[in-house]
Design an enzyme around this catalytic site. Structure first.
Site, PDB file in Angstrom:
ATOM      1  N   ASP A   1      33.526  55.609 -68.008  1.00 54.55           N
ATOM      2  CA  ASP A   1      33.260  54.017 -68.139  1.00 54.55           C
ATOM      3  C   ASP A   1      32.415  53.849 -69.170  1.00 54.55           C
ATOM      4  OD1 ASP A   1      33.990  53.421 -65.063  1.00 54.55           O
ATOM      5  OD2 ASP A   1      32.789  55.394 -64.677  1.00 54.55           O
TER       6      ASP A   1
ATOM      7  N   SER B   1      36.570  58.639 -58.890  1.00 48.68           N
ATOM      8  CA  SER B   1      36.634  58.453 -57.179  1.00 48.68           C
ATOM      9  C   SER B   1      37.914  58.053 -56.562  1.00 48.68           C
ATOM     10  CB  SER B   1      35.286  57.878 -56.468  1.00 48.68           C
ATOM     11  OG  SER B   1      34.285  58.420 -56.998  1.00 48.68           O
TER      12      SER B   1
ATOM     13  N   MET C   1      28.467  55.905 -56.515  1.00 49.45           N
ATOM     14  CA  MET C   1      28.951  55.384 -55.429  1.00 49.45           C
ATOM     15  C   MET C   1      29.586  56.313 -54.258  1.00 49.45           C
ATOM     16  SD  MET C   1      30.073  51.425 -56.570  1.00 49.45           S
ATOM     17  CE  MET C   1      31.635  51.751 -57.202  1.00 49.45           C
ATOM     18  N   GLY C   2      29.312  57.477 -54.508  1.00 49.30           N
ATOM     19  CA  GLY C   2      29.969  58.542 -53.678  1.00 49.30           C
ATOM     20  C   GLY C   2      31.284  58.891 -53.800  1.00 49.30           C
ATOM     21  N   ALA C   3      31.966  59.606 -52.970  1.00 46.14           N
ATOM     22  CA  ALA C   3      33.182  60.334 -52.976  1.00 46.14           C
ATOM     23  C   ALA C   3      33.112  61.273 -54.286  1.00 46.14           C
ATOM     24  CB  ALA C   3      34.204  59.183 -53.195  1.00 46.14           C
ATOM     25  N   LEU C   4      32.160  61.873 -54.247  1.00 45.65           N
ATOM     26  CA  LEU C   4      31.798  62.820 -55.336  1.00 45.65           C
ATOM     27  C   LEU C   4      32.978  63.770 -55.974  1.00 45.65           C
ATOM     28  CD1 LEU C   4      28.109  63.463 -54.441  1.00 45.65           C
ATOM     29  CD2 LEU C   4      28.994  61.446 -55.671  1.00 45.65           C
ATOM     30  N   HIS C   5      33.015  64.005 -56.999  1.00 48.54           N
ATOM     31  CA  HIS C   5      33.772  64.861 -57.703  1.00 48.54           C
ATOM     32  C   HIS C   5      33.365  65.870 -58.787  1.00 48.54           C
ATOM     33  CE1 HIS C   5      34.344  62.154 -60.817  1.00 48.54           C
ATOM     34  NE2 HIS C   5      34.465  61.277 -59.992  1.00 48.54           N
TER      35      HIS C   5
ATOM     36  N   GLY D   1      33.126  65.695 -61.859  1.00 51.67           N
ATOM     37  CA  GLY D   1      32.450  64.740 -62.929  1.00 51.67           C
ATOM     38  C   GLY D   1      31.089  64.455 -62.538  1.00 51.67           C
ATOM     39  N   HIS D   2      30.944  64.047 -61.171  1.00 53.92           N
ATOM     40  CA  HIS D   2      29.529  63.760 -60.900  1.00 53.92           C
ATOM     41  C   HIS D   2      28.597  65.058 -60.985  1.00 53.92           C
ATOM     42  CE1 HIS D   2      31.742  60.635 -58.427  1.00 53.92           C
ATOM     43  NE2 HIS D   2      30.879  59.810 -59.325  1.00 53.92           N
TER      44      HIS D   2
HETATM   45  O1  PAF Z   1      29.683  54.334 -62.158  1.00 53.30           O
HETATM   46  C1  PAF Z   1      29.331  53.963 -60.854  1.00 53.30           C
HETATM   47  O2  PAF Z   1      29.789  54.759 -59.720  1.00 53.30           O
HETATM   48  C2  PAF Z   1      28.659  52.706 -60.375  1.00 53.30           C
HETATM   49  O3  PAF Z   1      28.929  51.645 -61.192  1.00 53.30           O
HETATM   50  C3  PAF Z   1      27.089  52.937 -60.438  1.00 53.30           C
HETATM   51  C4  PAF Z   1      26.675  52.908 -61.981  1.00 53.30           C
HETATM   52  C5  PAF Z   1      26.731  53.755 -59.661  1.00 53.30           C
HETATM   53  C6  PAF Z   1      26.252  51.352 -60.184  1.00 53.30           C
HETATM   54  O4  PAF Z   1      26.917  51.034 -58.656  1.00 53.30           O
END
Ligand code: PAF
Length: 280
Positions: free
Chosen positions: A151, A187, A30-34, A36-37
């Site tokens: 998550d 995020s 969902m963006g606001a990347l760090h 971890g992403h």
């Molecule tokens: O973990 C997230 O950022 C969101 O829940 C996902 C998996 C991108 C779905 O919108």
């Protein structure tokens, strides 16, 4: 890095790659990347020929409108970061592109899995997650998809979803990345004030202490410890702390009930809700 905003265009690109026998790795975000992403895109790059990242703040998974409104959005910074880290494709659809018939929530049946823990405190959240992940999987048709273990329940929901879809997609759960003081990367961390950020760093420490207490004195003692300690912290409000069977997320009250255990926590610090987990 190629950037697609239209489903038809990314579909065409993916079909071309598959014709050349290229494997597709997918990191939905969902963006606001760090960092971890970025660790997810790095793992994808090691395992697949083409890495696709999506950024879409999915309205159907927010049960609180204010949470959706204040969710951080940093598309330019995100694009730069992905480009710098060698991501091949960014999919950046609009809400209308993803939901041309409106953002009505699609319902799923995951049994007990979407009703406990996060599902209990954020009613309908996992239906929204499943709805968007299903749609993204149908568009990107990845061989492997990479998710962060912070998550934990979401990863289990996505695994159940892929089974229901009969989709040949491998779900890869990647380790939690932490800041130097132990706070799990999220995020949402950028939304914390300086004071809230300091208080938040207590969460991973309490989890470690609770682990020691649980292994020595049992689950109840650990739960009491967390309840007492979080109530002492200003601005902190505990939603839940539970010990679960790591494979089913069934809540357990006795260590003998499972060898493969995980402790999960959700708490507010100010207005910001944070989650974390630790295997026991
Ligand atoms: O973990 C997230 O950022 C969101 O829940 C996902 C998996 C991108 C779905 O919108």
């Amino acid at each position: 890095m190629l950037i697609f905003t239209q489903i038809a265009d990314i579909r065409r690109f993916i079909a071309q790659q598959k014709d050349q026998n290229k494997s597709i790795g997918f990191v939905p975000t969902m963006g606001a990347l760090h960092k971890g992403h970025i660790s997810l895109t790095e793992t994808s790059k090691k395992n697949c020929n083409i890495t696709v990242c999506s950024i879409f703040v999915n309205p159907t998974q927010f049960n609180d409108k204010k949470d959706l409104e204040r969710y951080p959005r940093t598309p330019e910074k995100d694009t730069e970061l992905l480009e710098k880290n060698g991501c091949d494709v960014l999919f950046l659809p609009s809400v209308h592109e993803m939901y041309p018939n409106g953002t009505e929530k699609e319902l799923f049946d995951f049994g007990n899995l979407d009703k406990i823990l996060e599902g209990h405190f954020r009613a309908g959240h996992f239906s929204g997650v499943a709805q968007v992940v299903k749609r993204l999987f149908e568009i990107v048709t990845p061989d492997k998809a990479f998710f962060g273990s912070k998550d934990y329940q979401q990863v289990m929901i996505v695994k159940a979803l892929v089974k229901q879809m009969h989709a040949p997609i491998e779900i890869v759960a990647c380790p939690i990345l932490r800041e130097t003081d132990g706070l799990a990367m999220s995020s949402r961390n950028v939304l914390l004030s300086e004071e809230e950020r300091k208080i938040s760093s207590v969460i991973p420490k309490l989890m470690q202490e609770a682990k020691t207490i649980i292994l020595q004195k049992g689950i109840e003692a650990g739960k009491t410890f967390i309840e007492n300690e979080t109530s002492k912290q200003p601005l902190m409000k505990l939603d839940y702390f539970e010990v679960c069977h790591a494979d089913t997320l069934q809540i357990i009250s006795n260590l003998n009930e499972s060898k493969n255990r995980i402790a999960l926590i959700a708490c507010f610090v100010g207005r910001i809700r944070l989650i974390d987990n630790l295997s026991l």
